[in-house]
Design a protein around this motif. Sequence first.
Motif, PDB file in Angstrom:
ATOM      1  N   GLN A   1       0.828  -1.203   0.000  1.00  0.00           N
ATOM      2  CA  GLN A   1       0.000   0.000   0.000  1.00  0.00           C
ATOM      3  C   GLN A   1       0.864   1.255   0.000  1.00  0.00           C
ATOM      4  OE1 GLN A   1      -2.909  -0.401   3.159  1.00  0.00           O
ATOM      5  NE2 GLN A   1      -3.647  -2.306   2.264  1.00  0.00           N
TER       6      GLN A   1
ATOM      7  N   VAL B   1     -15.772  -8.359   1.829  1.00  0.00           N
ATOM      8  CA  VAL B   1     -15.452  -7.050   2.385  1.00  0.00           C
ATOM      9  C   VAL B   1     -14.477  -7.224   3.554  1.00  0.00           C
ATOM     10  CG1 VAL B   1     -16.365  -5.016   3.500  1.00  0.00           C
ATOM     11  CG2 VAL B   1     -17.660  -6.110   1.707  1.00  0.00           C
ATOM     12  N   ASN B   2     -13.290  -6.692   3.382  1.00  0.00           N
ATOM     13  CA  ASN B   2     -12.291  -6.824   4.433  1.00  0.00           C
ATOM     14  C   ASN B   2     -12.128  -5.530   5.193  1.00  0.00           C
ATOM     15  OD1 ASN B   2     -11.012  -9.532   4.645  1.00  0.00           O
ATOM     16  ND2 ASN B   2     -10.931  -9.235   2.445  1.00  0.00           N
ATOM     17  N   LEU B   3     -13.157  -5.222   5.932  1.00  0.00           N
ATOM     18  CA  LEU B   3     -13.112  -4.036   6.772  1.00  0.00           C
ATOM     19  C   LEU B   3     -13.539  -4.464   8.168  1.00  0.00           C
ATOM     20  CD1 LEU B   3     -14.832  -1.464   4.402  1.00  0.00           C
ATOM     21  CD2 LEU B   3     -12.412  -1.681   4.850  1.00  0.00           C
TER      22      LEU B   3
ATOM     23  N   GLU C   1     -13.420   5.711  10.064  1.00  0.00           N
ATOM     24  CA  GLU C   1     -12.211   5.016  10.501  1.00  0.00           C
ATOM     25  C   GLU C   1     -11.823   3.920   9.534  1.00  0.00           C
ATOM     26  OE1 GLU C   1     -11.256   4.941  14.958  1.00  0.00           O
ATOM     27  OE2 GLU C   1     -13.286   4.163  14.712  1.00  0.00           O
ATOM     28  N   ASN C   2     -12.829   3.210   9.029  1.00  0.00           N
ATOM     29  CA  ASN C   2     -12.532   2.150   8.086  1.00  0.00           C
ATOM     30  C   ASN C   2     -11.869   2.690   6.827  1.00  0.00           C
ATOM     31  OD1 ASN C   2     -13.240  -0.724   8.637  1.00  0.00           O
ATOM     32  ND2 ASN C   2     -15.046   0.300   9.465  1.00  0.00           N
TER      33      ASN C   2
ATOM     34  N   LEU D   1      -8.247   4.145   8.399  1.00  0.00           N
ATOM     35  CA  LEU D   1      -7.461   3.417   9.393  1.00  0.00           C
ATOM     36  C   LEU D   1      -6.005   3.254   8.946  1.00  0.00           C
ATOM     37  CD1 LEU D   1      -8.507   2.370  12.040  1.00  0.00           C
ATOM     38  CD2 LEU D   1      -8.728   0.128  11.038  1.00  0.00           C
ATOM     39  N   GLY D   2      -5.094   3.659   9.800  1.00  0.00           N
ATOM     40  CA  GLY D   2      -3.678   3.558   9.469  1.00  0.00           C
ATOM     41  C   GLY D   2      -3.161   4.760   8.706  1.00  0.00           C
ATOM     42  N   ARG D   3      -4.077   5.628   8.259  1.00  0.00           N
ATOM     43  CA  ARG D   3      -3.655   6.814   7.514  1.00  0.00           C
ATOM     44  C   ARG D   3      -4.397   8.042   8.012  1.00  0.00           C
ATOM     45  NH1 ARG D   3      -3.491   2.860   3.362  1.00  0.00           N
ATOM     46  NH2 ARG D   3      -5.684   3.011   2.868  1.00  0.00           N
ATOM     47  N   GLU D   4      -4.834   7.989   9.274  1.00  0.00           N
ATOM     48  CA  GLU D   4      -5.630   9.086   9.789  1.00  0.00           C
ATOM     49  C   GLU D   4      -4.806  10.360   9.848  1.00  0.00           C
ATOM     50  OE1 GLU D   4      -4.820   6.372  11.490  1.00  0.00           O
ATOM     51  OE2 GLU D   4      -6.598   5.367  12.263  1.00  0.00           O
TER      52      GLU D   4
ATOM     53  N   ARG E   1     -11.847   3.529   0.617  1.00  0.00           N
ATOM     54  CA  ARG E   1     -10.591   3.328   1.323  1.00  0.00           C
ATOM     55  C   ARG E   1      -9.430   3.220   0.346  1.00  0.00           C
ATOM     56  NH1 ARG E   1      -8.078   1.840   5.917  1.00  0.00           N
ATOM     57  NH2 ARG E   1      -6.160   0.705   5.543  1.00  0.00           N
TER      58      ARG E   1
ATOM     59  N   ARG F   1      -2.876   5.635  16.646  1.00  0.00           N
ATOM     60  CA  ARG F   1      -3.002   4.561  15.665  1.00  0.00           C
ATOM     61  C   ARG F   1      -2.927   3.207  16.332  1.00  0.00           C
ATOM     62  NH1 ARG F   1      -0.017   6.839  10.317  1.00  0.00           N
ATOM     63  NH2 ARG F   1      -1.639   8.373   9.932  1.00  0.00           N
TER      64      ARG F   1
ATOM     65  N   THR G   1      -5.769   0.458  15.990  1.00  0.00           N
ATOM     66  CA  THR G   1      -5.424  -0.858  15.459  1.00  0.00           C
ATOM     67  C   THR G   1      -5.894  -1.946  16.415  1.00  0.00           C
ATOM     68  OG1 THR G   1      -3.495   0.150  14.440  1.00  0.00           O
ATOM     69  CG2 THR G   1      -3.539  -2.243  14.508  1.00  0.00           C
TER      70      THR G   1
ATOM     71  N   SER H   1     -11.800  -7.572  13.245  1.00  0.00           N
ATOM     72  CA  SER H   1     -11.484  -8.620  12.291  1.00  0.00           C
ATOM     73  C   SER H   1      -9.994  -8.578  12.035  1.00  0.00           C
ATOM     74  CB  SER H   1     -12.248  -8.428  10.992  1.00  0.00           C
ATOM     75  OG  SER H   1     -11.670  -9.225   9.986  1.00  0.00           O
TER      76      SER H   1
ATOM     77  N   SER I   1      -8.974  -8.754   8.292  1.00  0.00           N
ATOM     78  CA  SER I   1      -9.236  -7.503   7.592  1.00  0.00           C
ATOM     79  C   SER I   1      -8.190  -6.456   7.963  1.00  0.00           C
ATOM     80  CB  SER I   1     -10.613  -6.962   7.956  1.00  0.00           C
ATOM     81  OG  SER I   1     -11.615  -7.797   7.457  1.00  0.00           O
TER      82      SER I   1
ATOM     83  N   LEU J   1      -5.092  -7.074   6.107  1.00  0.00           N
ATOM     84  CA  LEU J   1      -5.196  -6.719   4.689  1.00  0.00           C
ATOM     85  C   LEU J   1      -5.269  -5.206   4.503  1.00  0.00           C
ATOM     86  CD1 LEU J   1      -7.651  -9.447   3.413  1.00  0.00           C
ATOM     87  CD2 LEU J   1      -5.242  -9.203   2.861  1.00  0.00           C
ATOM     88  N   MET J   2      -5.702  -4.500   5.534  1.00  0.00           N
ATOM     89  CA  MET J   2      -5.744  -3.040   5.437  1.00  0.00           C
ATOM     90  C   MET J   2      -4.346  -2.465   5.631  1.00  0.00           C
ATOM     91  SD  MET J   2      -9.168  -2.482   7.623  1.00  0.00           S
ATOM     92  CE  MET J   2      -9.943  -0.931   7.313  1.00  0.00           C
TER      93      MET J   2
ATOM     94  N   LEU K   1      -2.483  -2.675   8.370  1.00  0.00           N
ATOM     95  CA  LEU K   1      -2.205  -2.180   9.708  1.00  0.00           C
ATOM     96  C   LEU K   1      -1.155  -3.059  10.383  1.00  0.00           C
ATOM     97  CD1 LEU K   1      -5.858  -1.510  10.848  1.00  0.00           C
ATOM     98  CD2 LEU K   1      -4.228   0.097   9.894  1.00  0.00           C
TER      99      LEU K   1
END
Lengths: 500, 325
Positions: A71, A82-84, A92-93, A96-99, A147, B191, B195, B202, B205, B208-209, B211
Amino acid sequence: MRGISIGFPGVKALSAVDFRLFPGEVHALMGENGAGKSTLIKTLTGVHTHNTGEIRLDGAQVSFTGPGQAQEAGIATVYQEVNLCANLSVAENILLGREPRRFGRIDGKATRARAAELLARIGLAIDPGSTLGSHPIAVQQLVAIARALTVDARVLVLDEPTSSLDAEEVAELFRILRVLRDDGVAILFVSHFLDQVYEISDRMTVLRNGRLVGEWRTEELDRMALVSAMIGRELGALAEVERRGERHSPGADVVLRAEGVGRAGAIAPFDLDLHAGEVVGLAGLLGSGRTELARLLFGADRADTGRLVVGGTPVRVRGPRSLIARGVAFSSEDRKADGLVADLTIRDNLVLALQAARGWARPIPRRTADALVAEFIGKLDIRPADPDAVIGTLSGGNQQKVLLARWLVTRPKVLILDEPTRGIDVGAKAQIQKVVADLAADGMAVVFISAELEEVVRVSDRVVVLRDRRVVGELRGGEVTVDAVMTRIAAHPEPTAVAG
Amino acid sequence: MTAMAPTRIPRRFLPVVATFAVFVLTFGAGSVRYEGFASGQVVANLFIDNAHLIVLAVGMTFVILTGGIDLSVGSVLALSTMIAAATLQAGWPVWLSVLAVLASGSTLGLLMGLVIHHFQVQPFIVTLAGMFLARGLCFLISVESVSIKDPAFRAAATDTIGLGGGVVITYAVVVALLVLVAGAYVLHLTRFGRTVYAVGGSESSARLMGLATGRAKVGVYVVSGFCSALGGLLFGLYMLSGYGLHAVGMELDVIAAVVIGGTLLAGGVGYVAGSLVGVLVLGTVQTLISFEGTLSSWWTKIVIGVLLLAFIALQRLIVRRGPGT
């Protein structure tokens, strides 16, 4: 990507596949179940690592050890399922990780504002502060795309993004994809809907059994050629089902009858008779109540009104067990969540269902189990044809076949199939359709649910049409055509915007 | 969805609100029944007597939010009192002793987290092993209770802060509340915290995101280990001794408090504020029973058991209706 190979224990998933993606182009990756599409994607997005070969991004060799790295490099992915995280908010979804952060702490206000901006860009009018799980799957899928837009993506990978979207949402998605493509993003698109692939893609790569078959420009490859390339044979199986022109008129005996069965908020009371030896299709748009109807027939949800009669005797529905005991089987649309035990082997999964039907006190002889498993692996063409293969390593289509086999070993009288062909390829679809036809010919009553009208029409002897959580019509015999079903569905214009 | 009346409490806050209502009810019942129950000092004592439990509950909330569990907290707390008592007896300065306690607790947490994450072992088993290990280490130091005589430590234990109206709290309460605020801050505004929630929602998930799920999973056990060690110091202040049989079974009280506070055992849903109220409910029940005088203190356990069942049933109801807004 050049010459990528990857192996799982016991199964070689990809061997020496070359694949290229150009900026400003939509590239469709095509192949049957188990062809290696998902594996290729997961390699590209850093979930799996490749054994041999190399991945080059803008000419520079890259190697990812995790999805985060891919990414960072600008490869964004939207997966089929759906992988959220359903427990977090929409905003947030998306981020997430890029807030956005201020002095190391997450800036909640800026996060919601940025999320709202991205949602607006894809035309989704929902509250970014709402919990993701409170939205339908289709909306969650669009959130997943929002996302993907947050990374300044140079490569956008979409694995079956449209399998739970209705036509309008697909059109919306394609509009967004075209905008991104024109911005110079390289888009990798995987779908089993040929219409969609032809509508959106500029170039196609076909895989089969983990090998590269070829790469074509979309306009150079007609549908027949594409399908032949994918399944490696002529369309015999498909045509066979297609030719099944004559439709059975229902036999005398009603196996299952629903009298005024309904559930508030799920589906209005309906009557339905299922006859032995017929396939009844349920047609309707996403959210029309197809699944809800099926769940009531199976006792998965409790009906507020009406009663079910199986084989002439009314059933007191105390849950699915009441109906399983009377020979009703239900294969759910969500095979990931309920249905298969992913960590067990094909044999174990089949035996589980049989054991449940026999009661725990009567063990199944190993030889009987082996014979059964071999029979169904052969009948349904489950690949790999290894009874000891672990379900989790199988492709989606083959998992679906095992799920089907699991119910078939109990020899049910009524089989309810909810979206049995979702997310699987043409070849496997044809096989499942053929199995359904054979089962009905043997005297089973089958309820067949699918979002694809052509498929429902092709398979069913009778089609029940649903709209807005209500049964609005029934077509039988010669009346069953795609046009007729569409007319019934569209008899009154649908209120627009499913999302909201 | 958005058309819903804005005055309704969002469903995700329901368990916390319910816990708070139970707290108010039990406290109200005590006030009606016993003279002197509804005093500021009784409330302050709730905090004083349970400061260590609050700190443990904050750590446990982190772990349970990821869907894990930490059974070692009671033993690590006992080990911490032991290390503190032994090092102080050996003449270490207080700051060094405190540092040693915190470092050893965090290290134990780190080790357990690493094993859980890298070998993919169930947290239940790993922390069970950690529980036995820490308990055993206590007796390796001494089989006897070791009293703490260090004057600075004793001063920190007995000094109080007046809140006006004759109500006093100890420094331990201040520490516990600081930990609580820090925990809430980390969970909601960093974060790492988000996380933690994502992993609980999940894990696949979250991975895969992109994190840092591994870091979060290991991190929560470090947090819990650190909190156990700090809780041990507070418990040491409270008891002024180190003993291998301190806090036997306390991990279960902590888990009960966190669950009563509305944190879902499956992970992903919960608040440290809820855990605080959970601890207060437990404390109130205990106070009620001591006010009654004639009742066996084991009634506390019975009431906690009933409450725990009630809250788990409540959570199931909420989950079954779907996680709505």
